[in-house]
Design a protein around this motif. Structure first.
Motif, mmCIF file in Angstrom:
data_model
loop_
_atom_site.group_PDB
_atom_site.id
_atom_site.type_symbol
_atom_site.label_atom_id
_atom_site.label_comp_id
_atom_site.label_asym_id
_atom_site.label_seq_id
_atom_site.Cartn_x
_atom_site.Cartn_y
_atom_site.Cartn_z
ATOM 1 N N TYR A 142 0.830 -1.203 0.000
ATOM 2 C CA TYR A 142 0.000 0.000 0.000
ATOM 3 C C TYR A 142 0.867 1.257 0.000
ATOM 4 C CZ TYR A 142 -2.994 -3.489 2.352
ATOM 5 O OH TYR A 142 -3.680 -4.626 2.701
ATOM 6 N N GLN A 159 -13.559 -4.442 5.842
ATOM 7 C CA GLN A 159 -14.462 -5.536 5.513
ATOM 8 C C GLN A 159 -13.869 -6.340 4.370
ATOM 9 O OE1 GLN A 159 -17.567 -2.456 4.065
ATOM 10 N NE2 GLN A 159 -18.007 -4.272 2.860
ATOM 11 N N GLN A 160 -14.178 -7.628 4.374
ATOM 12 C CA GLN A 160 -13.613 -8.536 3.386
ATOM 13 C C GLN A 160 -13.987 -8.133 1.969
ATOM 14 O OE1 GLN A 160 -14.672 -12.588 4.143
ATOM 15 N NE2 GLN A 160 -13.721 -13.359 2.276
ATOM 16 N N ASP A 174 -15.908 -5.920 9.543
ATOM 17 C CA ASP A 174 -15.736 -7.133 10.331
ATOM 18 C C ASP A 174 -14.373 -7.231 11.003
ATOM 19 O OD1 ASP A 174 -15.212 -9.365 7.455
ATOM 20 O OD2 ASP A 174 -14.186 -7.548 8.119
ATOM 21 N N TYR A 175 -13.668 -6.117 11.042
ATOM 22 C CA TYR A 175 -12.344 -6.116 11.681
ATOM 23 C C TYR A 175 -12.067 -4.698 12.134
ATOM 24 C CZ TYR A 175 -7.214 -6.530 12.050
ATOM 25 O OH TYR A 175 -5.912 -6.518 12.482
ATOM 26 N N SER A 214 -14.377 -5.381 0.537
ATOM 27 C CA SER A 214 -13.737 -4.179 -0.033
ATOM 28 C C SER A 214 -12.226 -4.352 -0.078
ATOM 29 C CB SER A 214 -14.105 -2.939 0.786
ATOM 30 O OG SER A 214 -15.453 -2.641 0.670
ATOM 31 N N ASN A 215 -11.792 -5.571 -0.421
ATOM 32 C CA ASN A 215 -10.354 -5.856 -0.470
ATOM 33 C C ASN A 215 -9.654 -5.542 0.846
ATOM 34 O OD1 ASN A 215 -9.973 -6.911 -3.123
ATOM 35 N ND2 ASN A 215 -10.212 -4.845 -3.947
ATOM 36 N N TYR A 216 -10.364 -5.655 1.951
ATOM 37 C CA TYR A 216 -9.809 -5.464 3.293
ATOM 38 C C TYR A 216 -9.251 -4.054 3.493
ATOM 39 C CZ TYR A 216 -10.034 -10.518 2.861
ATOM 40 O OH TYR A 216 -10.455 -11.801 2.632
ATOM 41 N N GLN A 217 -9.706 -3.103 2.682
ATOM 42 C CA GLN A 217 -9.208 -1.731 2.796
ATOM 43 C C GLN A 217 -9.544 -1.176 4.167
ATOM 44 O OE1 GLN A 217 -10.520 0.932 -0.282
ATOM 45 N NE2 GLN A 217 -9.996 2.758 0.882
ATOM 46 N N LEU A 218 -8.550 -0.598 4.842
ATOM 47 C CA LEU A 218 -8.778 0.005 6.144
ATOM 48 C C LEU A 218 -9.381 1.393 5.965
ATOM 49 C CD1 LEU A 218 -5.560 -0.939 8.159
ATOM 50 C CD2 LEU A 218 -7.899 -1.653 8.647
ATOM 51 N N ILE A 224 -5.330 -3.129 -6.836
ATOM 52 C CA ILE A 224 -6.654 -3.489 -6.329
ATOM 53 C C ILE A 224 -7.364 -2.322 -5.653
ATOM 54 C CG2 ILE A 224 -6.151 -5.941 -6.084
ATOM 55 C CD1 ILE A 224 -5.776 -5.439 -3.040
ATOM 56 N N ILE A 225 -6.639 -1.333 -5.210
ATOM 57 C CA ILE A 225 -7.240 -0.140 -4.638
ATOM 58 C C ILE A 225 -6.592 1.055 -5.317
ATOM 59 C CG2 ILE A 225 -7.567 1.305 -2.591
ATOM 60 C CD1 ILE A 225 -7.447 -1.261 -0.909
ATOM 61 N N TYR A 230 0.226 5.188 1.457
ATOM 62 C CA TYR A 230 -0.622 6.102 2.191
ATOM 63 C C TYR A 230 0.017 7.486 2.177
ATOM 64 C CZ TYR A 230 -3.294 2.371 4.544
ATOM 65 O OH TYR A 230 -4.110 1.308 4.834
ATOM 66 N N PHE A 235 -2.653 -10.735 2.055
ATOM 67 C CA PHE A 235 -4.008 -10.465 1.591
ATOM 68 C C PHE A 235 -4.985 -11.254 2.441
ATOM 69 C CE2 PHE A 235 -6.912 -8.620 -1.252
ATOM 70 C CZ PHE A 235 -7.926 -9.541 -1.508
ATOM 71 N N GLY A 236 -5.915 -10.525 3.067
ATOM 72 C CA GLY A 236 -6.862 -11.170 3.964
ATOM 73 C C GLY A 236 -6.332 -11.299 5.374
ATOM 74 N N ARG A 247 -5.298 -8.848 7.277
ATOM 75 C CA ARG A 247 -5.783 -7.689 8.033
ATOM 76 C C ARG A 247 -4.695 -6.798 8.613
ATOM 77 N NH1 ARG A 247 -11.442 -7.448 7.842
ATOM 78 N NH2 ARG A 247 -12.181 -9.496 7.183
ATOM 79 N N GLN A 257 -1.632 -4.592 8.897
ATOM 80 C CA GLN A 257 -0.747 -3.912 7.953
ATOM 81 C C GLN A 257 0.501 -3.459 8.696
ATOM 82 O OE1 GLN A 257 -2.686 -0.876 5.591
ATOM 83 N NE2 GLN A 257 -4.434 -2.209 5.133
#
Lengths: 112, 113
Positions: free
Chosen positions: A33, B94-95, B31-32, B97-101, A55-56, A35, A96-97, A99, A101
């Motif tokens: 990422y 949330q899962q 969810d996190y 949204s690609n886990y975006q914080l 992806i973002i 930021y 990925f997944g 959570r 970072q």
């Protein structure tokens, strides 16, 4: 060993110049990422790559272009720098997944 | 609906006291819920995180309290120490949204000796 590293740590440049910031992670993560943290400390996601795929992509001027040559590296190139680009730019990585970072130390960019 | 609202903006607590920072969200798909700690000149670091199926999580002096019905969660720092002085960020993801914080605006915490 540094987990997420960024170079340079400080960047002072003139308006209109082009600059790049490099990021590397040795955590074996597949997602990275960029930021931007402004003077009020607000953290804004700019881009995210998973396995070298974007992806973002938040609303960021197209003067900012990320590039991921491989899963361990994510670079940020900024064209035609403006005064408002002055900020601290953080690179981060995660599984990925996964959570959590992990952030680099930041690159402090000052545009004069 | 994607916002996470954090309060207060700044907080001064005496050494040994309890520091409390609050966050509220609207998106029930989150969810996190992590908290990050950032010292001056450093990047944010994950401090503690919770999922919505539990109401509380404790790690040492740090506790997250989670109220799913109120869509609120808070960070409690017990026996606050001068070394806890930092900026604290809550976030949510949330899962789908690609886990975006999605980040709160941050709270600058100062612990007075």
């Amino acid at each position: 060993d540094t987990a997420v590293s960024q170079t340079p740590k400080y960047l002072v440049t003139q308006m209109g110049n082009d600059k790049s910031i490099k990021c590397e992670q040795n955590l074996g993560h597949d997602t990275m990422y960029w930021y931007k943290q402004d003077s009020k400390k607000f953290l804004k996601i700019m881009f995210s790559y998973n396995n070298k795929e974007l992806i973002i992509n938040e609303t960021v001027p197209n003067r900012f272009s990320p590039k991921s040559p491989d899963k361990a590296h994510l670079n940020l190139h900024i064209n035609s720098l403006e005064l408002g680009d002055s900020a601290v730019y953080f690179c981060a990585s995660s599984r990925f997944g996964g959570r959590a970072q992990y952030f680099g130390p930041g690159t402090r960019l000052l545009v004069l | 609906q994607q916002q996470v609202k954090q309060s207060p903006q700044s907080l001064i607590v005496q050494k040994g006291g309890i520091s409390i920072i609050n966050c509220a969200y609207e998106n029930t798909a989150f969810d996190y819920f992590p908290w990050y700690q950032q010292f001056p000149g450093k990047g944010p670091a994950l401090l503690i995180a919770i999922r919505p199926d539990v109401s509380e999580k404790k790690e040492g002096r740090f506790t997250i309290s989670f109220n799913k019905s109120a869509k609120q969660f808070s960070l409690h720092i017990m026996d606050s120490q001068p070394g806890d002085s930092a900026t604290y960020f809550c976030a949510a993801s949330q899962q789908t949204s690609n886990y975006q914080l999605i980040w709160g605006a941050g709270t600058k915490l100062i612990i007075k000796p």
